[in-house]
Motif scaffolding. Structure first.
Motif, PDB file in Angstrom:
ATOM      1  N   LEU A   1       0.829  -1.207   0.000  1.00  0.00           N
ATOM      2  CA  LEU A   1       0.000   0.000   0.000  1.00  0.00           C
ATOM      3  C   LEU A   1       0.863   1.256   0.000  1.00  0.00           C
ATOM      4  O   LEU A   1       0.527   2.264  -0.629  1.00  0.00           O
ATOM      5  CB  LEU A   1      -0.917  -0.016   1.225  1.00  0.00           C
ATOM      6  N   LEU A   2       2.006   1.200   0.695  1.00  0.00           N
ATOM      7  CA  LEU A   2       2.870   2.370   0.816  1.00  0.00           C
ATOM      8  C   LEU A   2       3.732   2.624  -0.419  1.00  0.00           C
ATOM      9  O   LEU A   2       4.428   3.637  -0.492  1.00  0.00           O
ATOM     10  CB  LEU A   2       3.783   2.230   2.037  1.00  0.00           C
ATOM     11  N   GLN A   3       3.692   1.735  -1.399  1.00  0.00           N
ATOM     12  CA  GLN A   3       4.487   1.949  -2.606  1.00  0.00           C
ATOM     13  C   GLN A   3       4.007   3.165  -3.387  1.00  0.00           C
ATOM     14  O   GLN A   3       4.786   3.840  -4.063  1.00  0.00           O
ATOM     15  CB  GLN A   3       4.429   0.714  -3.506  1.00  0.00           C
ATOM     16  N   HIS A   4       2.710   3.446  -3.308  1.00  0.00           N
ATOM     17  CA  HIS A   4       2.140   4.558  -4.071  1.00  0.00           C
ATOM     18  C   HIS A   4       1.266   5.402  -3.156  1.00  0.00           C
ATOM     19  O   HIS A   4       0.305   4.900  -2.567  1.00  0.00           O
ATOM     20  CB  HIS A   4       1.312   4.046  -5.245  1.00  0.00           C
ATOM     21  N   VAL A   5       1.603   6.672  -3.030  1.00  0.00           N
ATOM     22  CA  VAL A   5       0.816   7.597  -2.229  1.00  0.00           C
ATOM     23  C   VAL A   5       0.362   8.736  -3.143  1.00  0.00           C
ATOM     24  O   VAL A   5       1.199   9.420  -3.750  1.00  0.00           O
ATOM     25  CB  VAL A   5       1.628   8.159  -1.038  1.00  0.00           C
ATOM     26  N   GLY A   6      -0.918   8.896  -3.250  1.00  0.00           N
ATOM     27  CA  GLY A   6      -1.459   9.951  -4.097  1.00  0.00           C
ATOM     28  C   GLY A   6      -1.723  11.220  -3.299  1.00  0.00           C
ATOM     29  O   GLY A   6      -2.221  11.157  -2.173  1.00  0.00           O
ATOM     30  N   VAL A   7      -1.345  12.352  -3.856  1.00  0.00           N
ATOM     31  CA  VAL A   7      -1.687  13.646  -3.259  1.00  0.00           C
ATOM     32  C   VAL A   7      -2.382  14.471  -4.339  1.00  0.00           C
ATOM     33  O   VAL A   7      -2.047  14.382  -5.530  1.00  0.00           O
ATOM     34  CB  VAL A   7      -0.450  14.397  -2.713  1.00  0.00           C
ATOM     35  N   ASN A   8      -3.357  15.256  -3.922  1.00  0.00           N
ATOM     36  CA  ASN A   8      -4.229  15.943  -4.859  1.00  0.00           C
ATOM     37  C   ASN A   8      -4.172  17.443  -4.602  1.00  0.00           C
ATOM     38  O   ASN A   8      -4.352  17.893  -3.478  1.00  0.00           O
ATOM     39  CB  ASN A   8      -5.661  15.410  -4.663  1.00  0.00           C
ATOM     40  N   TRP A   9      -3.886  18.212  -5.654  1.00  0.00           N
ATOM     41  CA  TRP A   9      -3.934  19.669  -5.539  1.00  0.00           C
ATOM     42  C   TRP A   9      -4.846  20.220  -6.614  1.00  0.00           C
ATOM     43  O   TRP A   9      -4.632  19.979  -7.802  1.00  0.00           O
ATOM     44  CB  TRP A   9      -2.544  20.291  -5.673  1.00  0.00           C
TER      45      TRP A   9
END
Length: 660
Positions: free
Chosen positions: A86-94
């Motif tokens: 799960l920690l391989q990909h972290v999405g952040v949204n702006w």
């Protein structure tokens, strides 16, 4: 699903009113219905991507689902989830803050300064998102002690960053406030220590080298509403797309035609496939499975009121194959079709026969057609058969045509009523809807053509927001409870809801910046033209609701192309590959279709059936601020209608334009 009291029904109306992602919040895990295309797209790949699609296709909801607030939702159970995976990909949204970002322009400040200022602001906002994501994840998994973690390398950028992780977010927030004050008072920009974009990698790498659990983590920055950025701001983002690589990958979301500029700050242009991949959400939402997906979303909303769990968790990506089983899809369609029953063509014909005001209108139109024909020996009653109601309705058009005599129509009608071979089998298929619309024209609030779940799906045309608004309006107008405790919405109520929704969404066009007023006038004129064509009594070319351009797009001026692209961007028109045409002059490449959601407002068909041809001059006239061209346009339509001669009808595509 049993909704067995008024209070629950009222709650449902309220729930459906929240048809925009902004009404839900950043964490959409519990409300999200995984799109059926989800497993065919690698949203977390290391290649930058452009997620494009029209308003209401679900882009913003999708981005929030991909972001850390939902992926690491407090409403989610992590018992059977592999943490490292799960920690391989972290999405952040702006999401681009349109009003504020447009301030970062001119006002006596050199563009180069604004470029640095925007980059600085982007760094701050993205850093805050990354820090919030790590902090959020840490609170769930207890990975490190935030009071003991120092990122020493960041102090080289500014002494404010010489602090623990726990205080770092506050330090960046302090810089945000300083900059926003300076942006409002440009003379203070010289006091700002502009941060370079390189700080983002140092921030992430500092975490990765100190916290083992984040060693293989990549951050995926999803920039929403990219089209609202100023050109130089888009160049900054384009440059980051060009040079994207782990640990931070830039990805954007925009409306169709929302990425016209491909330039970078280095003078290069980013290229599709070489520098990024395009995922066109509209291609997925408008497919044959949209009716199933829309039904799932509606039932998911209903379940929050009923407190009754669905048989499959719709926010679980691993359940997609189960949701594709034919028996499951049939169950979804059957359930929602009972909520929104429809009228068949036979039902619509019966409705005309059973309602005196419509039946008298039918007789009057038949009598009028016969009087024009001048053929004696027939009356309206001769063309009204109780055992052939649909055929009787279609006689309204046939008797207005020069190509057929009343005796021919009467003979074919008798054959049809007796079950013998008849031309009416084809005539009904091609002409019933057009004739029904002409009969119901004066009472469009009672038009039952716009009722039924499959009709709501056609009207919304892949736009989930429009579908939910249609459903919400219908529920707000009233619903009935069946003997089994389930509710249903009458066709009359659905039709009224479709009309009101169509009118409200049409008025919304004015707010579409920067050409809202022009687009509003264009759609009004185009709808009026289709309505005028629809009202032609012979109905030799019924159900016209789209057009092709003589000479194709290449024949248009740049100004007209821009306005057409704006229509497409805002979902007012959509284009498809041109269908076969009879025209010897036509080199058209696309059909431009008016969004079906506006069909009830103009009382036209929502089905893509027939088209007209417009010249570049026609389009310029329809986009023009002056009414002169449009008025002459419609006058010519009515003049040809009065001549009522099939050989001179506008639908004859042997001419270059409608009346040139």
């Amino acid at each position: 699903m049993d909704i067995n009291n008024i209070e629950q029904g009222q709650k449902l109306t309220t729930i459906l009113a929240h048809n925009r992602t902004e009404n839900i919040g950043q964490d959409v895990w519990a409300q999200f219905v995984v799109p059926r295309y989800f497993d065919s797209i690698d949203f977390f790949g290391t290649m930058p991507c452009v997620i494009q699609g029209g308003r209401g296709c679900g882009k913003t909801m999708l981005l929030r689902f991909l972001s850390y607030q939902s992926q690491f939702s407090l409403n989610r159970s992590f018992e059977n989830v592999e943490k490292n995976s799960l920690l391989q990909h972290v999405g952040v949204n702006w999401r681009a803050e349109t009003a504020f970002l447009r301030q970062l322009n001119k006002r006596g400040v050199d563009e180069q300064v604004w470029l640095q200022a925007f980059s600085h602001y982007l760094v701050i906002k993205v850093s805050l998102e990354i820090l919030s994501a790590i902090d959020h994840i840490n609170k769930i998994f207890k990975i490190f002690d935030s009071d003991k973690l120092f990122l020493n390398e960041l102090s080289d950028y500014d002494e404010d960053f010489s602090c623990t992780f726990n205080s770092l977010k506050g330090a960046f927030d302090k810089h945000r406030r300083r900059f926003e004050i300076a942006a409002s008072n440009p003379n203070k920009l010289s006091d700002i220590n502009f941060l370079p974009l390189s700080i983002l990698k140092d921030l992430i790498n500092g975490i990765k080298c100190r916290v083992a659990d984040f060693d293989k983590t990549n951050f995926h920055l999803f920039i929403d509403e990219y089209e609202n950025l100023l050109p130089y701001q888009q160049f900054v983002v384009n440059t980051q797309i060009k040079h994207s690589e782990p640990p931070i990958i830039y990805k954007i979301a925009c409306k169709r035609n929302g990425m016209p500029l491909r330039d970078t700050l280095g003078g290069e242009a980013i290229q599709n496939k070489d520098d990024f991949i395009v995922y066109d959400i509209d291609l997925y939402t408008m497919d044959a499975n949209y009716n199933v997906f829309a039904g799932e979303v509606l039932l998911s909303r209903i379940s929050t009121v009923e407190k009754q769990a669905l048989s499959i968790k719709l926010n679980d990506v691993t359940k997609l194959n189960e949701r594709r089983e034919s028996f499951y899809e049939s169950e979804i369609i059957d359930t929602v079709s009972k909520l929104f029953p429809r009228k068949t063509q036979a039902d619509l014909a019966c409705d005309i026969f059973e309602r005196p005001i419509l039946f008298n209108k039918l007789k009057d139109m038949l009598e009028q057609a016969l009087s024009v024909k001048g053929e004696k020996g027939y009356s309206a009653d001769d063309f009204i058969f109780n055992n052939a109601k649909e055929a009787s309705v279609v006689c309204v058009a046939l008797l207005n045509r020069d190509s057929v005599t009343p005796s021919e129509v009467h003979n074919e009608l008798k054959n049809y009523a007796s079950g013998s071979d008849s031309k009416f089998n084809n005539w009904i298929s091609n002409n019933f809807v057009g004739c029904y619309l002409n009969i119901i024209k004066r009472r469009k609030q009672e038009n039952l053509l716009y009722a039924g779940y499959d009709t709501l799906i056609s009207l919304s045309k892949g736009n989930l927001r429009h579908f939910l608004e249609l459903a919400r309006t219908a529920f707000s107008f009233g619903y009935l409870f069946n003997e089994d405790g389930n509710f249903t919405i009458k066709c009359e109520t659905q039709a009224l809801a479709a009309l009101k929704t169509s009118e409200v969404l049409f008025q919304e066009i004015r707010s579409f910046k920067p050409y809202g007023h022009i687009l509003y006038t264009f759609v009004q004129r185009l709808g009026d033209i289709f309505a005028a064509l629809q009202s032609r009594l012979p109905q030799s070319e019924p159900e016209i609701n789209h057009f092709s351009i003589e000479g194709g797009d290449s024949a248009l001026s740049q100004a007209t192309k821009t306005l057409l692209e704006e229509c497409e961007k805002w979902g007012l028109l959509y284009r498809t590959i041109a269908t076969k045409t009879k025209s010897t002059y036509s080199i058209e490449d696309y059909d431009w279709v008016l969004d079906p959601i506006y069909a009830p407002k103009f009382l036209i068909s929502y089905r893509k059936k027939r088209k007209i041809f417009l010249t570049p001059r026609d389009l310029e006239g329809l986009f023009s601020e002056s009414n002169d061209y449009f008025e002459s346009f419609v006058s010519e339509i009515h003049a040809k209608q009065k001549r009522s001669n099939s050989k001179t009808e506008i639908s004859d595509n042997s001419q270059p334009g409608l009346f040139d």
